[in-house]
Motif scaffolding. Structure first.
Motif, PDB file in Angstrom:
ATOM      1  N   GLY A 200      19.816 -25.636 -29.620  1.00 17.17           N
ATOM      2  CA  GLY A 200      18.672 -26.041 -28.830  1.00 17.17           C
ATOM      3  C   GLY A 200      18.090 -24.903 -28.006  1.00 17.17           C
ATOM      4  N   LYS A 201      17.117 -25.249 -27.182  1.00 12.12           N
ATOM      5  CA  LYS A 201      16.414 -24.287 -26.354  1.00 12.12           C
ATOM      6  C   LYS A 201      17.059 -24.239 -24.970  1.00 12.12           C
ATOM      7  CE  LYS A 201      11.621 -23.043 -25.140  1.00 12.12           C
ATOM      8  NZ  LYS A 201      10.211 -23.510 -25.230  1.00 12.12           N
ATOM      9  N   PHE A 202      17.384 -23.023 -24.520  1.00 12.88           N
ATOM     10  CA  PHE A 202      18.087 -22.839 -23.255  1.00 12.88           C
ATOM     11  C   PHE A 202      17.179 -22.188 -22.219  1.00 12.88           C
ATOM     12  CE2 PHE A 202      21.485 -23.775 -25.965  1.00 12.88           C
ATOM     13  CZ  PHE A 202      22.670 -23.926 -25.260  1.00 12.88           C
ATOM     14  N   GLY A 203      17.436 -22.512 -20.945  1.00  8.09           N
ATOM     15  CA  GLY A 203      16.764 -21.870 -19.826  1.00  8.09           C
ATOM     16  C   GLY A 203      17.776 -21.522 -18.754  1.00  8.09           C
ATOM     17  N   ILE A 204      17.379 -20.639 -17.848  1.00  7.45           N
ATOM     18  CA  ILE A 204      18.278 -20.179 -16.782  1.00  7.45           C
ATOM     19  C   ILE A 204      17.529 -20.158 -15.452  1.00  7.45           C
ATOM     20  CG2 ILE A 204      19.876 -18.378 -16.020  1.00  7.45           C
ATOM     21  CD1 ILE A 204      19.763 -17.145 -18.766  1.00  7.45           C
ATOM     22  N   PHE A 205      18.183 -20.634 -14.406  1.00  8.61           N
ATOM     23  CA  PHE A 205      17.756 -20.327 -13.038  1.00  8.61           C
ATOM     24  C   PHE A 205      18.999 -20.326 -12.151  1.00  8.61           C
ATOM     25  CE2 PHE A 205      16.804 -24.905 -13.673  1.00  8.61           C
ATOM     26  CZ  PHE A 205      17.653 -25.466 -12.736  1.00  8.61           C
ATOM     27  N   THR A 206      18.835 -19.915 -10.880  1.00  4.22           N
ATOM     28  CA  THR A 206      19.975 -19.651 -10.006  1.00  4.22           C
ATOM     29  C   THR A 206      19.921 -20.475  -8.724  1.00  4.22           C
ATOM     30  OG1 THR A 206      20.068 -17.368 -10.828  1.00  4.22           O
ATOM     31  CG2 THR A 206      21.240 -17.825  -8.783  1.00  4.22           C
ATOM     32  N   CYS A 207      20.997 -21.129  -8.408  1.00  2.56           N
ATOM     33  CA  CYS A 207      21.313 -21.725  -7.109  1.00  2.56           C
ATOM     34  C   CYS A 207      20.143 -22.474  -6.459  1.00  2.56           C
ATOM     35  CB  CYS A 207      21.875 -20.660  -6.172  1.00  2.56           C
ATOM     36  SG  CYS A 207      22.868 -21.359  -4.821  1.00  2.56           S
ATOM     37  N   PHE A 208      19.553 -21.899  -5.390  1.00  3.21           N
ATOM     38  CA  PHE A 208      18.551 -22.576  -4.571  1.00  3.21           C
ATOM     39  C   PHE A 208      17.299 -22.927  -5.373  1.00  3.21           C
ATOM     40  CE2 PHE A 208      16.151 -22.520  -0.298  1.00  3.21           C
ATOM     41  CZ  PHE A 208      16.678 -23.744   0.073  1.00  3.21           C
ATOM     42  N   ASP A 209      17.104 -22.263  -6.517  1.00  4.96           N
ATOM     43  CA  ASP A 209      15.959 -22.569  -7.380  1.00  4.96           C
ATOM     44  C   ASP A 209      15.920 -24.046  -7.763  1.00  4.96           C
ATOM     45  OD1 ASP A 209      14.812 -20.022  -7.507  1.00  4.96           O
ATOM     46  OD2 ASP A 209      15.979 -19.435  -9.266  1.00  4.96           O
ATOM     47  N   ILE A 210      17.083 -24.714  -7.824  1.00  6.20           N
ATOM     48  CA  ILE A 210      17.142 -26.079  -8.333  1.00  6.20           C
ATOM     49  C   ILE A 210      16.415 -27.071  -7.433  1.00  6.20           C
ATOM     50  CG2 ILE A 210      19.271 -26.839  -7.202  1.00  6.20           C
ATOM     51  CD1 ILE A 210      20.101 -28.085  -9.905  1.00  6.20           C
ATOM     52  N   LEU A 211      16.185 -26.705  -6.180  1.00  9.17           N
ATOM     53  CA  LEU A 211      15.519 -27.620  -5.255  1.00  9.17           C
ATOM     54  C   LEU A 211      13.997 -27.541  -5.320  1.00  9.17           C
ATOM     55  CD1 LEU A 211      17.781 -27.500  -2.075  1.00  9.17           C
ATOM     56  CD2 LEU A 211      17.115 -29.544  -3.339  1.00  9.17           C
ATOM     57  N   PHE A 212      13.456 -26.651  -6.138  1.00  8.51           N
ATOM     58  CA  PHE A 212      12.017 -26.426  -6.148  1.00  8.51           C
ATOM     59  C   PHE A 212      11.425 -26.620  -7.537  1.00  8.51           C
ATOM     60  CE2 PHE A 212      13.896 -24.173  -2.638  1.00  8.51           C
ATOM     61  CZ  PHE A 212      13.065 -24.504  -1.574  1.00  8.51           C
ATOM     62  N   ARG A 213      10.100 -26.736  -7.573  1.00  6.44           N
ATOM     63  CA  ARG A 213       9.422 -26.969  -8.852  1.00  6.44           C
ATOM     64  C   ARG A 213       9.508 -25.754  -9.762  1.00  6.44           C
ATOM     65  NH1 ARG A 213       4.630 -26.117 -11.399  1.00  6.44           N
ATOM     66  NH2 ARG A 213       4.045 -27.744 -12.896  1.00  6.44           N
ATOM     67  N   GLU A 214       9.279 -24.564  -9.164  1.00  5.61           N
ATOM     68  CA  GLU A 214       9.320 -23.337  -9.969  1.00  5.61           C
ATOM     69  C   GLU A 214      10.540 -22.521  -9.597  1.00  5.61           C
ATOM     70  OE1 GLU A 214       4.982 -21.944 -11.144  1.00  5.61           O
ATOM     71  OE2 GLU A 214       5.218 -21.985  -8.952  1.00  5.61           O
ATOM     72  N   PRO A 215      11.318 -22.109 -10.600  1.00 12.01           N
ATOM     73  CA  PRO A 215      11.099 -22.302 -12.039  1.00 12.01           C
ATOM     74  C   PRO A 215      11.772 -23.533 -12.631  1.00 12.01           C
ATOM     75  CG  PRO A 215      12.899 -20.785 -11.706  1.00 12.01           C
ATOM     76  CD  PRO A 215      12.438 -21.180 -10.335  1.00 12.01           C
ATOM     77  N   ALA A 216      12.555 -24.281 -11.842  1.00 15.49           N
ATOM     78  CA  ALA A 216      13.441 -25.303 -12.401  1.00 15.49           C
ATOM     79  C   ALA A 216      12.702 -26.393 -13.172  1.00 15.49           C
ATOM     80  CB  ALA A 216      14.276 -25.918 -11.277  1.00 15.49           C
ATOM     81  N   VAL A 217      11.762 -27.065 -12.517  1.00 18.79           N
ATOM     82  CA  VAL A 217      11.066 -28.181 -13.166  1.00 18.79           C
ATOM     83  C   VAL A 217      10.168 -27.680 -14.290  1.00 18.79           C
ATOM     84  CG1 VAL A 217       9.375 -30.017 -12.785  1.00 18.79           C
ATOM     85  CG2 VAL A 217      11.200 -29.627 -11.115  1.00 18.79           C
ATOM     86  N   VAL A 218       9.569 -26.508 -14.109  1.00 12.11           N
ATOM     87  CA  VAL A 218       8.697 -25.941 -15.144  1.00 12.11           C
ATOM     88  C   VAL A 218       9.463 -25.734 -16.447  1.00 12.11           C
ATOM     89  CG1 VAL A 218       7.385 -23.883 -15.803  1.00 12.11           C
ATOM     90  CG2 VAL A 218       7.088 -24.876 -13.526  1.00 12.11           C
ATOM     91  N   LEU A 219      10.699 -25.239 -16.350  1.00 14.94           N
ATOM     92  CA  LEU A 219      11.503 -25.016 -17.550  1.00 14.94           C
ATOM     93  C   LEU A 219      11.674 -26.300 -18.354  1.00 14.94           C
ATOM     94  CD1 LEU A 219      14.364 -22.663 -16.312  1.00 14.94           C
ATOM     95  CD2 LEU A 219      12.713 -22.157 -18.111  1.00 14.94           C
TER      96      LEU A 219
END
Length: 483
Positions: A200-219
């Motif tokens: 499948g298709k994978f994405g990456i972000f780090t720690c505090f990013d998860i609480l915000f729209r970018e980049p977490a929700v965009v991915l």
């Protein structure tokens, strides 16, 4: 022509190896920390510390490979720890070449110790990799390194692929947490990094990013990744933001797999790693008793959105908006949770229906208690507002939670254990956002996989009688547009 043939051959292998499932691993690492200092250490001392941590991580990677893992995620700060200023972080920084460069660090180490270690780790496992290629085995290492770009320092994840050659991806952390800005810069624009795998298709972000729209929700919402790799150094905050609780809820709310690797440091309340699917946690680890690292391994669907277990779209306010207020607000009172002023109402009967409102958010609860302890108080709470401590983000929260003591002034303070047992619960709210993350946390900071579900009309309900006493049942809404 040779390059074209190689590309076609690699694509053919990827298609042939494509699998409906894969085996994931995460490692919670008890980081060996540097001594606190106001003066930079020598590059040799910095490298010696990083080598100690990389030796531990290499052991975890080997163990995961031997158990058939296709991918392993290791924590944020896992190589060098923290306790840095912009000056003292400098000896730990590593120049990272352009990822487009055709280069294998293990065969040409030069001055890239972190990349060299990652590359050589895969070279060391070459036999395992090639034997396992026939079983669709592809290994990735995701860890956190520092990247020195034009005299700026950034926090970054490195994803290393051992399929056919060596390649890596370098998303820079966009949302820094508090004191991280003393050591790191952040990019002017958020980076949404994805890569295709046979799983499948994978994405990456780090720690505090998860609480915000970018980049977490965009991915997830725009780039349609199937699995997110999530290195973190997460400090647990009850009642809503413990690592296992919120990260599993995020995976469920977003409908993706989340591989979450936390650092392990009980003095800073850092623990809580997991392998999460949209239908719940496959494996997770929470341990405040020891200082040991821990490896988790579990099987996941490669394309969770196509799985029959994946839920259809939820209208989070459908049910709550269709019913009248269950109860008057005669006994409402206010209390603080993590500096936010909630409106509460107490559960005074063994069963019933309650409503509590704040601004535009009304929360409805139906419940039945099997055996209530006399000294335990539960409340229904609502919060609709901008959180401004340790970050700024707009929340809408409906929660059933246990108070720390019978004194109502303690409602919202951290609680880890409970004895009251519920027979059922149903929680809903008039949310103004589509991004709502469902949390159920049992006594002992334990998750409840398979014991609750989200209905299409936005209700979080118990599927069966809860098997353990409840600490909190929560719908954690994020209204990104109001940040």
């Amino acid at each position: 022509q040779p390059l074209l043939h190689t590309a076609v051959f690699a694509l053919t292998i990827l298609q042939a190896l494509a699998s409906n499932t894969f085996t994931a691993a995460v490692y919670e690492h008890a980081v060996i920390l540097p001594d606190a200092t106001l003066q930079p250490v020598s590059p040799e001392e910095a490298l010696a510390l990083m080598n100690k941590n990389m030796d531990v991580l290499e052991g975890a990677i080997k163990a995961a490979a031997q158990q058939g893992a296709h991918i392993i995620v290791t924590p944020e700060d896992g190589i060098y720890g923290w306790r840095f200023t912009r000056e003292t972080i400098y000896p730990y920084l590593e120049d990272i070449p352009d990822p487009a460069v055709d280069w294998i660090p293990c065969t040409d180490p030069t001055s890239f110790p972190v990349l060299t270690c990652a590359s050589c780790c895969f070279c060391l496992l070459q036999v395992l990799l090639w034997i396992s290629i026939l079983r669709s085995l592809i290994l990735f290492l995701v860890t956190r390194s520092s990247v020195l770009l034009f005299h700026y320092s950034f926090s970054s994840d490195i994803a290393v692929s051992a399929l056919m050659n060596f390649s890596f991806f370098l998303p820079l952390q966009y949302n820094l947490f508090m004191s991280e800005s003393r050591s790191f810069n952040y990019p002017k624009e958020p980076e949404a990094i994805t890569f295709e795998t046979p799983f499948g298709k994978f994405g990456i972000f780090t720690c505090f990013d998860i609480l915000f729209r970018e980049p977490a929700v965009v991915l997830v919402s725009e780039l349609q990744v199937d699995t997110v790799l999530f290195p973190t150094a997460w400090m647990n905050v009850l009642p809503f933001l413990t690592a296992v609780e919120f990260h599993s809820a995020w995976a469920m709310g977003m409908g993706v797999n989340l591989l979450s690797a936390d650092t392990h440091n009980t003095g800073l309340a850092m623990t809580g790693s997991g392998i999460y699917a949209p239908d719940g946690a496959r494996r997770y680890y929470y341990n405040m008793e020891t200082e040991d690292g821990h490896l988790l391994i579990a099987e996941l669907d490669s394309h969770p959105r196509l799985s029959s277990a994946s839920s259809s779209a939820v209208n989070w306010s459908a049910y709550a908006s269709s019913v009248k207020r269950f109860s008057p607000n005669d006994h409402d009172f206010e209390g603080l949770i993590f500096h936010d002023k909630f409106t509460f109402t107490e559960l005074t009967k063994p069963e019933g229906n309650l409503t509590v409102c704040q601004k535009d958010l009304c929360c409805h609860l139906s419940y039945k208690i099997a055996g209530k302890q006399q000294d335990e108080v539960y409340v229904l709470g609502a919060f609709d507002g901008l959180h401004v401590v340790e970050g700024q983000y707009y929340l809408q929260i409906c929660t059933l939670l246990k108070c720390k003591s019978p004194d109502q002034n303690t409602c919202g303070q951290p609680v880890e254990t409970a004895q009251t047992e519920f027979e059922m619960f149903s929680l809903s709210g008039t949310f103004g956002t589509n991004y709502v993350f469902p949390e159920v946390l049992y006594s002992g900071v334990q998750l409840a996989p398979g014991e609750f579900e989200i209905l299409n009309d936005g209700r979080l309900i118990s599927k069966t009688r809860p098997t353990k006493p409840v600490i909190t049942v929560t719908l954690f809404g994020r209204w990104y547009e109001r940040d």
